[in-house]
Design a protein around this motif. Structure first.
Motif, PDB file in Angstrom:
ATOM      1  N   ALA A 153       7.368   4.913   2.037  1.00  0.00           N
ATOM      2  CA  ALA A 153       7.026   6.335   2.190  1.00  0.00           C
ATOM      3  C   ALA A 153       6.192   6.646   3.423  1.00  0.00           C
ATOM      4  N   ASN A 154       5.198   5.807   3.736  1.00  0.00           N
ATOM      5  CA  ASN A 154       4.321   6.060   4.882  1.00  0.00           C
ATOM      6  C   ASN A 154       4.227   4.800   5.746  1.00  0.00           C
ATOM      7  N   TYR A 155       4.785   4.863   6.955  1.00  0.00           N
ATOM      8  CA  TYR A 155       4.635   3.767   7.917  1.00  0.00           C
ATOM      9  C   TYR A 155       3.378   4.066   8.730  1.00  0.00           C
ATOM     10  N   ASN A 156       2.215   3.665   8.224  1.00  0.00           N
ATOM     11  CA  ASN A 156       0.953   4.093   8.821  1.00  0.00           C
ATOM     12  C   ASN A 156       0.603   3.350  10.101  1.00  0.00           C
ATOM     13  N   CYS A 157       0.749   2.037  10.073  1.00  0.00           N
ATOM     14  CA  CYS A 157       0.491   1.193  11.242  1.00  0.00           C
ATOM     15  C   CYS A 157       1.026  -0.198  10.909  1.00  0.00           C
ATOM     16  N   PRO A 158       1.162  -1.078  11.888  1.00  0.00           N
ATOM     17  CA  PRO A 158       1.682  -2.414  11.582  1.00  0.00           C
ATOM     18  C   PRO A 158       0.862  -3.103  10.489  1.00  0.00           C
ATOM     19  N   GLY A 159       1.574  -3.593   9.458  1.00  0.00           N
ATOM     20  CA  GLY A 159       0.893  -4.262   8.358  1.00  0.00           C
ATOM     21  C   GLY A 159       0.331  -3.337   7.308  1.00  0.00           C
ATOM     22  N   GLN A 160       0.599  -2.046   7.424  1.00  0.00           N
ATOM     23  CA  GLN A 160       0.139  -1.095   6.398  1.00  0.00           C
ATOM     24  C   GLN A 160       1.238  -0.075   6.114  1.00  0.00           C
ATOM     25  N   LEU A 161       1.879  -0.264   4.970  1.00  0.00           N
ATOM     26  CA  LEU A 161       2.981   0.610   4.576  1.00  0.00           C
ATOM     27  C   LEU A 161       2.737   1.069   3.139  1.00  0.00           C
ATOM     28  N   VAL A 162       2.962   2.341   2.871  1.00  0.00           N
ATOM     29  CA  VAL A 162       2.793   2.881   1.516  1.00  0.00           C
ATOM     30  C   VAL A 162       4.160   3.077   0.886  1.00  0.00           C
ATOM     31  N   ILE A 163       4.318   2.595  -0.355  1.00  0.00           N
ATOM     32  CA  ILE A 163       5.574   2.807  -1.082  1.00  0.00           C
ATOM     33  C   ILE A 163       5.369   3.897  -2.124  1.00  0.00           C
ATOM     34  N   SER A 164       6.459   4.486  -2.601  1.00  0.00           N
ATOM     35  CA  SER A 164       6.378   5.659  -3.452  1.00  0.00           C
ATOM     36  C   SER A 164       7.555   5.673  -4.426  1.00  0.00           C
ATOM     37  N   GLY A 165       7.308   6.124  -5.667  1.00  0.00           N
ATOM     38  CA  GLY A 165       8.402   6.215  -6.620  1.00  0.00           C
ATOM     39  C   GLY A 165       7.939   6.325  -8.056  1.00  0.00           C
ATOM     40  N   ALA A 166       8.849   6.041  -8.978  1.00  0.00           N
ATOM     41  CA  ALA A 166       8.538   6.074 -10.405  1.00  0.00           C
ATOM     42  C   ALA A 166       7.543   4.956 -10.726  1.00  0.00           C
ATOM     43  N   VAL A 167       6.633   5.196 -11.662  1.00  0.00           N
ATOM     44  CA  VAL A 167       5.553   4.242 -11.956  1.00  0.00           C
ATOM     45  C   VAL A 167       6.061   2.827 -12.242  1.00  0.00           C
ATOM     46  N   PRO A 168       7.036   2.629 -13.161  1.00  0.00           N
ATOM     47  CA  PRO A 168       7.477   1.250 -13.439  1.00  0.00           C
ATOM     48  C   PRO A 168       8.063   0.553 -12.213  1.00  0.00           C
ATOM     49  N   ALA A 169       8.803   1.292 -11.397  1.00  0.00           N
ATOM     50  CA  ALA A 169       9.430   0.709 -10.210  1.00  0.00           C
ATOM     51  C   ALA A 169       8.378   0.324  -9.166  1.00  0.00           C
ATOM     52  N   VAL A 170       7.373   1.185  -8.974  1.00  0.00           N
ATOM     53  CA  VAL A 170       6.301   0.889  -8.009  1.00  0.00           C
ATOM     54  C   VAL A 170       5.512  -0.333  -8.466  1.00  0.00           C
ATOM     55  N   GLU A 171       5.200  -0.385  -9.754  1.00  0.00           N
ATOM     56  CA  GLU A 171       4.438  -1.539 -10.280  1.00  0.00           C
ATOM     57  C   GLU A 171       5.235  -2.843 -10.140  1.00  0.00           C
ATOM     58  N   ALA A 172       6.533  -2.772 -10.427  1.00  0.00           N
ATOM     59  CA  ALA A 172       7.390  -3.967 -10.304  1.00  0.00           C
ATOM     60  C   ALA A 172       7.490  -4.411  -8.844  1.00  0.00           C
ATOM     61  N   ALA A 173       7.642  -3.451  -7.940  1.00  0.00           N
ATOM     62  CA  ALA A 173       7.721  -3.777  -6.511  1.00  0.00           C
ATOM     63  C   ALA A 173       6.423  -4.408  -6.026  1.00  0.00           C
ATOM     64  N   CYS A 174       5.277  -3.903  -6.504  1.00  0.00           N
ATOM     65  CA  CYS A 174       3.975  -4.464  -6.113  1.00  0.00           C
ATOM     66  C   CYS A 174       3.875  -5.944  -6.496  1.00  0.00           C
ATOM     67  N   GLU A 175       4.328  -6.268  -7.699  1.00  0.00           N
ATOM     68  CA  GLU A 175       4.273  -7.670  -8.141  1.00  0.00           C
ATOM     69  C   GLU A 175       5.148  -8.565  -7.268  1.00  0.00           C
ATOM     70  N   LYS A 176       6.355  -8.081  -6.952  1.00  0.00           N
ATOM     71  CA  LYS A 176       7.269  -8.853  -6.090  1.00  0.00           C
ATOM     72  C   LYS A 176       6.690  -9.007  -4.686  1.00  0.00           C
ATOM     73  N   LEU A 177       6.078  -7.949  -4.180  1.00  0.00           N
ATOM     74  CA  LEU A 177       5.540  -7.984  -2.823  1.00  0.00           C
ATOM     75  C   LEU A 177       4.373  -8.955  -2.708  1.00  0.00           C
ATOM     76  N   LYS A 178       3.576  -9.044  -3.755  1.00  0.00           N
ATOM     77  CA  LYS A 178       2.473 -10.015  -3.752  1.00  0.00           C
ATOM     78  C   LYS A 178       3.029 -11.446  -3.730  1.00  0.00           C
ATOM     79  N   LEU A 179       4.112 -11.663  -4.474  1.00  0.00           N
ATOM     80  CA  LEU A 179       4.750 -12.986  -4.477  1.00  0.00           C
ATOM     81  C   LEU A 179       5.327 -13.343  -3.104  1.00  0.00           C
ATOM     82  N   HIS A 180       5.695 -12.305  -2.335  1.00  0.00           N
ATOM     83  CA  HIS A 180       6.270 -12.523  -1.004  1.00  0.00           C
ATOM     84  C   HIS A 180       5.211 -12.528   0.089  1.00  0.00           C
ATOM     85  N   GLY A 181       3.930 -12.545  -0.297  1.00  0.00           N
ATOM     86  CA  GLY A 181       2.877 -12.731   0.702  1.00  0.00           C
ATOM     87  C   GLY A 181       2.057 -11.524   1.090  1.00  0.00           C
ATOM     88  N   ALA A 182       2.229 -10.382   0.390  1.00  0.00           N
ATOM     89  CA  ALA A 182       1.392  -9.222   0.708  1.00  0.00           C
ATOM     90  C   ALA A 182      -0.077  -9.556   0.444  1.00  0.00           C
TER      91      ALA A 182
END
Length: 293
Positions: A153-182
């Motif tokens: 949703a927001n490409y703020n600066c390199p290494g800082q991106l905001v995602i947006s969506g339905a609560v379950p989907a955002v929470e699931a994406a956060c868990e996957k992103l942490k596993l991928h090194g966020a």
């Protein structure tokens, strides 16, 4: 070349604009006009309201807009932009400051935008999350692979991106992103999925207002969130502004485009200093600063 940039929601603070109100007669007139247009005393909330009062979408968006535009107007002849941009809501502040919209029309659109977004938020439980320390393409890939509505949703600066969506989907994406090194994947305290397909009802409502409003040729090009490149044509400006609600804020790309077109100095007009920090992360060699009347 000098670029003026305008902040969005989240930059608000108690006491915002009070110095301008106290110092300039023209500023006082604009604050009183804003109270009349909105139908409530936004000046009082801006000057004395609590953080919770200022956080209400119907207050936040007009408050940030009023502060930014009044400041630009009080700069007088010192406000000489070669180009301009605004982060999300800030795009409307920028368009008003560079003469594309009158103060009255700009504020009416902002108020309608705030109400429309709040209404859309109530249709489906949704949220946003800040993702730190990952490449944009990896974040986009994980969003695509996650069930449900979740988008960049927001490409703020390199290494800082905001995602947006339905609560379950955002929470699931956060868990996957942490596993991928966020480094962090932090759900934000916001009431909705701004700049996502879930804002479609708000986009439709806002479109009706924008189509009926007169837009004039701006005094300089604006680099819009949707397209990222210089625009002066009013029809294109209107279209981009309407689609901004459901499209990502391409801030990094916009700043990079402004640099490519010759911008060497960036001045933030309005509350807070968030944009200056983002711009420095995009290019540390740039001269960045805060506007003052």
């Amino acid at each position: 070349m000098k670029a003026y940039v305008f902040p969005g929601q989240g930059a608000q603070f108690t006491g915002m604009g009070k110095d301008l109100y106290d110092q300039y007669e023209e500023a006082r007139e604009l604050f009183h006009k804003a109270n009349e247009i909105l139908g409530f005393d936004i000046s009082k909330i801006m000057f004395e309201g609590s953080a919770d009062e200022l956080k209400q979408t119907k207050v936040t968006q007009p408050a940030v807009f009023i502060h930014s535009v009044v400041l630009a107007k009080m700069m007088g002849d010192h406000f000489k932009p070669d180009m301009a941009a605004g982060h999300s809501l800030g795009e409307l502040s920028a368009l008003t400051a560079i003469g594309c919209l009158t103060f009255e029309d700009g504020l009416k659109i902002v108020s309608e935008r705030a109400m429309a977004m709040q209404e859309a938020c109530e249709i489906q439980e949704s949220t946003m999350a800040a993702i730190l320390g990952l490449e944009d393409d990896m974040v986009e890939k994980i969003c695509r692979e996650t069930d449900g509505v979740v988008v960049a949703a927001n490409y703020n600066c390199p290494g800082q991106l905001v995602i947006s969506g339905a609560v379950p989907a955002v929470e699931a994406a956060c868990e996957k992103l942490k596993l991928h090194g966020a480094k962090r994947a932090l759900v934000l305290p916001v009431g909705g999925a701004f700049h996502s397909p879930l804002m479609e009802p708000a986009r439709e409502r806002l479109a009706r207002v924008i189509e009926k409003t007169e837009f004039k040729n701006p005094i300089c090009p604006i680099y819009q969130n949707v397209s990222t490149f210089a625009v002066r044509d009013t029809d294109t400006i209107k279209t981009n502004l309407i689609y901004q609600l459901t499209a990502p804020v391409k801030w990094t790309q916009s700043i990079q485009e402004m640099i490519k077109d010759g911008a060497t100095e960036f001045i933030e007009v309005g509350p807070g200093r968030a944009l200056q920090g983002m711009i420095k992360k995009i290019d540390r060699s740039l001269d960045v600063g805060q506007a003052s009347a």
